[in-house]
Design an enzyme around this catalytic site. Structure first.
Site, PDB file in Angstrom:
ATOM      1  CG  HIS A 270       5.607  -1.158  -3.284  1.00  0.00           C
ATOM      2  ND1 HIS A 270       5.473  -0.722  -2.047  1.00  0.00           N
ATOM      3  CD2 HIS A 270       4.453  -0.691  -3.897  1.00  0.00           C
ATOM      4  CE1 HIS A 270       4.275  -0.438  -1.807  1.00  0.00           C
ATOM      5  NE2 HIS A 270       3.642  -0.396  -2.855  1.00  0.00           N
TER       6      HIS A 270
ATOM      7  CB  CYS B 278       4.194  -3.349   0.210  1.00  0.00           C
ATOM      8  SG  CYS B 278       5.943  -3.901  -0.184  1.00  0.00           S
TER       9      CYS B 278
ATOM     10  CG  HIS C 147      -0.148   0.449  -2.437  1.00  0.00           C
ATOM     11  ND1 HIS C 147       1.107   1.072  -2.685  1.00  0.00           N
ATOM     12  CD2 HIS C 147      -0.913   0.942  -2.246  1.00  0.00           C
ATOM     13  CE1 HIS C 147       0.703   2.187  -3.114  1.00  0.00           C
ATOM     14  NE2 HIS C 147      -0.505   2.394  -2.649  1.00  0.00           N
TER      15      HIS C 147
END
Length: 406
Positions: free
Chosen positions: A332, A284, A344
C-alpha cells in the site's frame, strides 16, 4: 279404548324415553360436530405460531474478529492487485519491444530483398561475361591497356560482389536473430498475460469473500463495525503522533511535490478500483504514480517498485509530496500532504480520501524528486516550473526510473 293407555302409566314413561333419546341425539351430534372440527383444522384461527427468537447481535469481540478477517482478505486482494499491476506493466513493455522488433525486422527484410536483387544482377552479369578465358580476351583486345583497365574493373566488381554476399549473409543472420528475439518476447508476453489472469482471479475471489462476509452482518452490526474501524484508526494515529515522529517536520517541500499533491487532492471522492490509474477511479499506486507523472516525474507503477527503486528518506525527514509505503510487503502507498495527514485510495468499496498517515503500519518513505530544492508554503507559488526552476528534467526522470537511488 286405545287412548286409555295413559291410564296404565305408559304416557309418562314414553315422555321420559323421548326426552332421554333427544338428549342422547343432541349429545352424539355435539360430539360428532366437535370431532369433525378437530379433525379438519390444525388450530383455532385466534392462535398464532410461535415467532422465532430475534438473532442476538454480535458482540464487539466478534466484530473485531470479523474486522481482522476483512483486513486479511483485503490485504490478500492488495497483494494480488500489485501482482496484476506488475504483470500488466511488464506486458505493456513487452508489447512495445515487440513492436520495435517488428519494425527492425521489416527494415532488415527490405534491405535483404534489395541485396538479393543486386546479387542476382551481379550473378547474371558475371554469367554473361564468363564464357571466354582472360588470355583469349587479352589476345583479342585491340588495346591491352583497355583490357587491363577492364581487368581492374572486374576485380573491383568481384570485391563488390564479395561485399554484397557478406552483407547478404549478415542480414540473414540479423533477421534470424531478430525473429528469435521476437519469439522470446512473445513467450514473455504470454507469461505476463497468464500472470495477470491468475492475479485477477485471486483479486475477484478475495473481494467476493469479503463482500459476502460483510453481507452477513445486520445493518446495526455493520455500523458498529465501521465505528470500530474508525476508532482503531484514530488510536493508531494518536499513538503515531504521540510518539513525537512529527517533531521538527514542517511544510517545506518542492514545487513539483506541490503539483503532485494538487493532483491527488483533485481526485478526492473518486472510487477505489483495483488496477485503475484514473481518470475516474484509482487503486493506491495508480493514484501516486499518476500524481507524480502529472508533476513531471514518471515513477514505477506499483507500490512495491516505488519502494524498491525510489530514493528513501527517514520518516523523521519526510516532507509533503513524499510517498509513504505501508505494510511489510509494501502493498500500500499514500502521498503525504503534511500535518500528519496523507491522501490515499484505501481499498475496494472505499474512495480516495484524506486520513491520518499513522493509521497503518509504515514500512518507510520514498521521495520521487530528491534533487529538487524545498520551498516554504508561502514561496512555493514562485517556482512552478514555468520559469525553469522545477520543470520536467530529463536527467532527473531517468534517474528516478533507474535503479535504487539510495
Amino acid at each position: 279404548m286405545a287412548a286409555s293407555g295413559g291410564r296404565d302409566g305408559s304416557g309418562p314413561r314414553r315422555r321420559r324415553l323421548i326426552a332421554t333419546a333427544v338428549a342422547l341425539v343432541c349429545a352424539i351430534t355435539a360430539l360428532g360436530t366437535s370431532g369433525t372440527a378437530f379433525a379438519g383444522t390444525h388450530a383455532p384461527s385466534s392462535v398464532s405460531a410461535p415467532a422465532e427468537p430475534a438473532p442476538t447481535p454480535a458482540s464487539n469481540a466478534e466484530l473485531e474478529t470479523v474486522r481482522g478477517q476483512l483486513d486479511a482478505l483485503y490485504r490478500d486482494a492488495a497483494r494480488a492487485t500489485e501482482a496484476y499491476n506488475a504483470a500488466e506493466e511488464k506486458a505493456e513493455n513487452q508489447s512495445k519491444k515487440i513492436a520495435e522488433i517488428a519494425g527492425q525486422i521489416h527494415a532488415v527484410q527490405e534491405r535483404l530483398d534489395d541485396l538479393r536483387r543486386r546479387a542476382g544482377a551481379a550473378a547474371r552479369a558475371q554469367y554473361r561475361g564468363a564464357g571466354m578465358p582472360p588470355e583469349a580476351k587479352l589476345w583479342l583486345s585491340d588495346d591491352p591497356e583497355d583490357f587491363l583497365d577492364g581487368a581492374r574493373r572486374v576485380q573491383e566488381g568481384e570485391k563488390a560482389a564479395k561485399n554484397l554476399l557478406d552483407d547478404l549473409t549478415a542480414s540473414r543472420t540479423e533477421l534470424k536473430e531478430l525473429e528469435r528475439t521476437a519469439s522470446t518476447r512473445f513467450e514473455e508476453l504470454e507469461k505476463q498475460r497468464k500472470a495477470k489472469d491468475k492475479a485477477r482471479e485471486k483479486i475477484e475471489k478475495q473481494i467476493a469473500e469479503a463482500e459476502e462476509l460483510e453481507s452477513q452482518l445486520e445493518k446495526e452490526e455493520r455500523e458498529r463495525l465501521a465505528e470500530l474501524e474508525a476508532e482503531a484508526a484514530r488510536q493508531a494515529q494518536a499513538d503515531w503522533v504521540g510518539s513525537g515522529i512529527l517533531t521538527g517536520l514542517d511544510d517545506a517541500t518542492s514545487a513539483s511535490a506541490r503539483r503532485a499533491i494538487g493532483y491527488a487532492t483533485q481526485q478526492l471522492g473518486k472510487p477505489y478500483v483495483w488496477g485503475a490509474e484514473g481518470p475516474d477511479s484509482f487503486d493506491c499506486s495508480g493514484l501516486t504514480s499518476q500524481a507524480w507523472a502529472k508533476a513531471g516525474y514518471p515513477i514505477p507503477r506499483t507500490s512495491q517498485e516505488q519502494w524498491r527503486r525510489l530514493h528513501r528518506v527517514p520518516v523523521q525527514q519526510m516532507r509533503p509530496g513524499d510517498l509513504i509505503i505501508y505494510n511489510s510487503d509494501a502493498t500500500h502507498v499514500a502521498i503525504y500532504v503534511g500535518g500528519g495527514q496523507m491522501i490515499h485510495a484505501p481499498r475496494p468499496g472505499r474512495s480516495v480520501t484524506v486520513a491520518g498517515a499513522g493509521t497503518m503500519p509504515i514500512l518507510g518513505v520514498v521521495r520521487p524528486d530528491p534533487q529538487r530544492p524545498s520551498v516554504k508554503a508561502d514561496t512555493a507559488g514562485g517556482s512552478d516550473g514555468k520559469n525553469g526552476t522545477d520543470g520536467k528534467n530529463g536527467g532527473d526522470v531517468k534517474n528516478n526510473k533507474g535503479g535504487k537511488t539510495d
